[in-house]
Design an enzyme around this catalytic site. Structure first.
Site, PDB file in Angstrom:
ATOM      1  N   ASP B 242      -3.369  -3.889 -18.947  1.00  0.00           N
ATOM      2  CA  ASP B 242      -3.646  -5.402 -18.469  1.00  0.00           C
ATOM      3  C   ASP B 242      -3.176  -5.549 -16.994  1.00  0.00           C
ATOM      4  OD1 ASP B 242      -3.559  -7.770 -20.172  1.00  0.00           O
ATOM      5  OD2 ASP B 242      -2.023  -8.432 -18.523  1.00  0.00           O
ATOM      6  N   TRP B 243      -2.513  -6.058 -16.170  1.00  0.00           N
ATOM      7  CA  TRP B 243      -2.231  -6.646 -14.941  1.00  0.00           C
ATOM      8  C   TRP B 243      -1.298  -5.470 -14.700  1.00  0.00           C
ATOM      9  CZ3 TRP B 243      -3.538  -9.269 -11.599  1.00  0.00           C
ATOM     10  CH2 TRP B 243      -3.080 -10.822 -11.230  1.00  0.00           C
ATOM     11  N   TRP B 282      -8.763 -17.399 -23.589  1.00  0.00           N
ATOM     12  CA  TRP B 282      -6.967 -16.834 -23.280  1.00  0.00           C
ATOM     13  C   TRP B 282      -6.564 -17.773 -22.178  1.00  0.00           C
ATOM     14  CZ3 TRP B 282      -2.139 -16.466 -24.209  1.00  0.00           C
ATOM     15  CH2 TRP B 282      -1.173 -15.493 -23.029  1.00  0.00           C
ATOM     16  N   ASP B 369      -9.608  -4.711 -28.652  1.00  0.00           N
ATOM     17  CA  ASP B 369      -9.270  -5.070 -27.760  1.00  0.00           C
ATOM     18  C   ASP B 369     -10.811  -7.211 -27.211  1.00  0.00           C
ATOM     19  OD1 ASP B 369      -8.465  -6.923 -25.847  1.00  0.00           O
ATOM     20  OD2 ASP B 369      -7.870  -5.682 -24.659  1.00  0.00           O
ATOM     21  N   HIS B 397      -4.757  -5.671 -27.843  1.00  0.00           N
ATOM     22  CA  HIS B 397      -4.647  -5.812 -26.584  1.00  0.00           C
ATOM     23  C   HIS B 397      -3.306  -4.792 -26.076  1.00  0.00           C
ATOM     24  CE1 HIS B 397      -4.992  -6.755 -22.615  1.00  0.00           C
ATOM     25  NE2 HIS B 397      -3.679  -7.496 -22.754  1.00  0.00           N
TER      26      HIS B 397
END
Lengths: 306, 418
Positions: B242-243, B282, B369, B397
């Site tokens: 992710d980030w 999201w 995901d 995810h």
């Protein structure tokens, strides 16, 4: 930090002026009504300030909304720097984005007239997810159409021409001191006229009154051209946002052709609902009627709770 | 000071705010001459990138005196966004004036420092602008017994846990989690190297600035870069989800010499285009929310197993109230989804650099995901030395929760091969 509001003004505009630092400068705003209610940002243009929306505050607050009327940097009780670069369209937009961020506004409504339109919508596009509705009055968001007033040399393009503009706008203060009263349809009292111009009494405090006209995009390469085009390109992103056009067709700055062009770009918008007996500063001429139309529209579409 | 020439494209996404201006620079001719000597001309503009990764411009004008007699310093910020926190600007301008003092023979940089100290010019966070989660919120975390350690970056306390020895394995979490997400992977990977799991600023045990505008893509990249420098990490195997991947890939592009391998999972590096319905949904949901109910969200997002109540609660532990969640709430809107969005240009520059890197890359990716699905193919094309696809079946995810041990096993085998 803020200038004290004079006693005579409190009678007309009793609300407390609050302030925040945005991009290194002080931005003044009033914040009234239900703090938990849906925030409604009331955005004025050249050469006015939050005072223009005084008839909106009570109706919105009574309906349960949170009414926020900021003064653009350069206007009203905000800082009045004498620096062109602080008055670009991008800078004004970034100032409003900063205010939205710092007040943590969610589900907000943009109400914009004159420069409040492009600058308000420009900022809303930066925080698109937090925007819930739009109310536009006598403004524009495009480069494709230019009305007679903005392109004609008498008086507009002469008023803000290089050097000539400094004389008319800043020395004679044709706009900052005389503008709102001169076009008023209902006739302003001397105190009301003074409420608009007393914020520009200091010499050189009315720089923004000169930079705004020079930012109007008439042709490619003008100061505001790229920014206005960026906004126009992104208008399709507003497709799902309830939008209302309120218009004063007697305004010779933004005649009703501007509303029709907006309607082409935002085909889902309601209106234009026309308000007679009002000129460019329609919030001053017919404030209560416009406020009522705004509350009715918001209640019907997005509601008062976020 | 390293002067650079930014591209016209980059400048078109920025606006210029004047920060310092001097209309009669020749009051001190020796300063004017020193600047002229250092930049190599008497009229025109030079740019530099500061310690804080901001772009500044110095403009000199020769008003007919044969030497620069007007100078302005501009900050170039993201065009429609509020400018960076003032203390970052102060600190960058401080570096600049120290350079000026260094160049001018009659000025002494140590005098400048002393004057600055007198003026109270130290980048500090005002009282109340940063929150720190009370330690008792982290008592008895299931499966996460590690003692936190701390380093300071830009006046903020950044937390991390550490296990094992050898070359560092740096594992970065993303939105809206913290180091706890990696608890299944820490023990197996600690046998293969020195596992380091930091909490991003705004998350876990790290400090949490309250203001939205304290967080940007750029500031997260910078904080992570400073974290790596503070710990002196070299020969790093970078693991990011992710980030954690979006930030890690930028750091990797900025200092590739410190990294030897990359594991990117369920992540991406947005060059300014719409990443698809899943993410945009999201993004809109999160930007309308006042508070994220993380235990509930994590329970529903983990697919292969069921989080116990205590495990789910651990994801809410860093945030006693919504005030603590600013970092988590702003993250989705910091993803550059348009070409003119802050970070889009920097990412495109980073992507150009990443294409040239020869380091081995492993891409464990979930098959279910909804957010980062398409990114696997993109990253696969980007890197020349990438391992065969590694699909984690029926994982969502947060694949570290769904299949942590399994992925750790894959990483260990792959590390042994590379």
């Amino acid at each position: 930090m803020l200038k004290e509001k004079p006693e005579w003004l409190r009678m007309l505009f009793p609300w407390e002026q609050k302030a925040l630092r945005v991009n290194g400068r002080t931005m003044a705003y009033i914040d009234e009504g239900n703090p938990e209610g849906r925030p409604v940002l009331l955005l004025s243009g050249n050469p006015t300030w939050g005072f223009l929306y005084r008839d909106f505050i009570r109706p919105l607050a009574e309906a349960g909304f949170r009414a926020i009327a900021p003064d653009w940097v350069g206007c009203g009780y905000s800082d009045h720097p004498r620096i062109d670069a602080a008055f670009t369209m991008a800078h004004h937009i970034a100032d409003l984005v900063s205010l939205m961020d710092q007040l943590k506004l969610r589900g907000f409504v943009i109400v914009g007239q004159d420069w409040g339109g492009p600058q308000g919508v420009g900022a809303a596009l930066q925080r698109r997810e937090r925007l819930s509705a739009l109310v536009l009055m006598n403004t524009w968001l495009f480069t494709g159409y230019v009305g007679k007033f903005h392109s004609s040399p008498r008086p507009w393009t002469t008023w803000h021409a290089p050097l000539i503009g400094q004389f008319f706008m800043k020395r004679v203060k044709v706009l900052s001191h005389q503008g709102p009263a001169a076009v008023s349809r209902r006739g302003m009292t001397a105190e009301e006229a003074r409420a608009y111009h007393h914020v520009f009494d200091e010499p050189d405090s009315d720089h923004v009154v000169l930079t705004w006209p020079r930012t109007i995009p008439l042709r490619e390469g003008d100061r505001g051209w790229a920014d206005m085009q960026a906004i126009e390109r992104r208008l399709p992103e507003l497709g799902g946002v309830p939008t209302l056009l309120l218009w004063a067709p007697e305004d010779n700055v933004f005649p009703v052709e501007y509303a029709h062009r907006l309607k082409e770009l935002l085909p889902h918008a309601e209106g234009p609902v026309l308000f007679a007996n009002a000129a460019h500063f329609l919030q001053d001429d017919r404030g209560l009627d416009l406020a009522r139309a705004t509350v009715e529209f918001l209640d019907r579409t997005v509601g008062v709770t976020r | 000071m390293n002067f650079i020439i930014p591209s016209a494209e980059e400048l078109s996404y920025l606006r210029a705010d004047p920060l310092l201006w001097e209309q009669e620079l020749d009051v001190r001719p020796e300063v004017a001459e020193a600047i002229e000597k250092a930049v190599g001309f008497r009229a025109g503009r030079v740019h530099w990138r500061s310690e804080h990764d901001h772009l500044y411009g110095l403009e000199l004008a020769d008003l007919g005196r044969g030497r620069p007699s007007m100078a302005m310093v501009y900050g170039h910020w993201d065009r429609y966004e509020p400018r960076p926190p003032e203390h970052e600007i102060d600190s960058d301008l401080m570096d600049f004036i120290l350079w000026v003092a260094d160049s001018a023979p009659t000025l002494n940089p140590s005098d400048v420092s002393r004057v600055a100290q007198f003026a109270g010019l130290r980048p500090t966070w005002p009282d109340g602008s940063v929150l720190r989660t009370p330690e008792d919120r982290f008592a008895n975390l299931p499966g996460f017994p590690y003692e936190p350690r701390y380093v300071e970056v830009e006046g903020l306390r950044m937390a991390f846990v550490e296990q094992g020895e050898g070359d560092p394995i740096l594992m970065l979490h993303g939105e809206p989690t913290w180091g706890y997400l990696y608890r299944h992977m820490i023990p197996p990977l600690a046998k293969a190297g020195r596992v380091i799991v930091p909490d991003l600023i705004g998350f876990g045990r790290s400090d949490k600035p309250v203001a939205d505008h304290a967080y940007s893509y750029k500031s997260h990249v910078r904080w992570m870069r400073r974290f790596i420098i503070a710990l002196g990490l070299q020969r790093v195997t970078l693991v990011g989800q992710d980030w954690g991947g979006s930030i890690g890939l930028r750091v990797l592009a900025q200092m590739p010499e410190r990294f030897q391998r990359l594991v990117a999972m369920n992540t991406g590096i947005g060059g300014g285009f719409n990443p698809g319905e899943g993410f945009m949904g999201w993004r809109i949901f999160s930007q309308r929310a006042k508070e994220l109910d993380l235990p509930r969200m994590m329970k529903s997002a983990v697919r292969r197993r069921t989080l116990t109540d205590a495990e789910a609660a651990a994801y809410g532990a860093p945030f006693p109230s919504a005030d603590y969640q600013t970092g988590a709430l702003v993250f989705p809107r910091l993803v550059p989804v348009r070409p003119d969005h802050p970070g889009a240009y920097d990412n495109r520059v980073a992507i150009d650099k990443l294409k040239t890197l020869k380091l081995p890359v492993l891409l464990p990716w979930s098959d279910s995901d909804p957010i980062t699905g398409p990114w696997e193919a993109y990253l696969r094309k980007l890197f020349p030395n990438v391992a065969p696809p590694l699909t984690i079946k029926s994982a969502g995810h947060f694949l570290q929760e769904d299949a942590g041990e399994e992925i750790a096993g894959h990483i260990r085998r792959w590390m042994a091969e590379t």
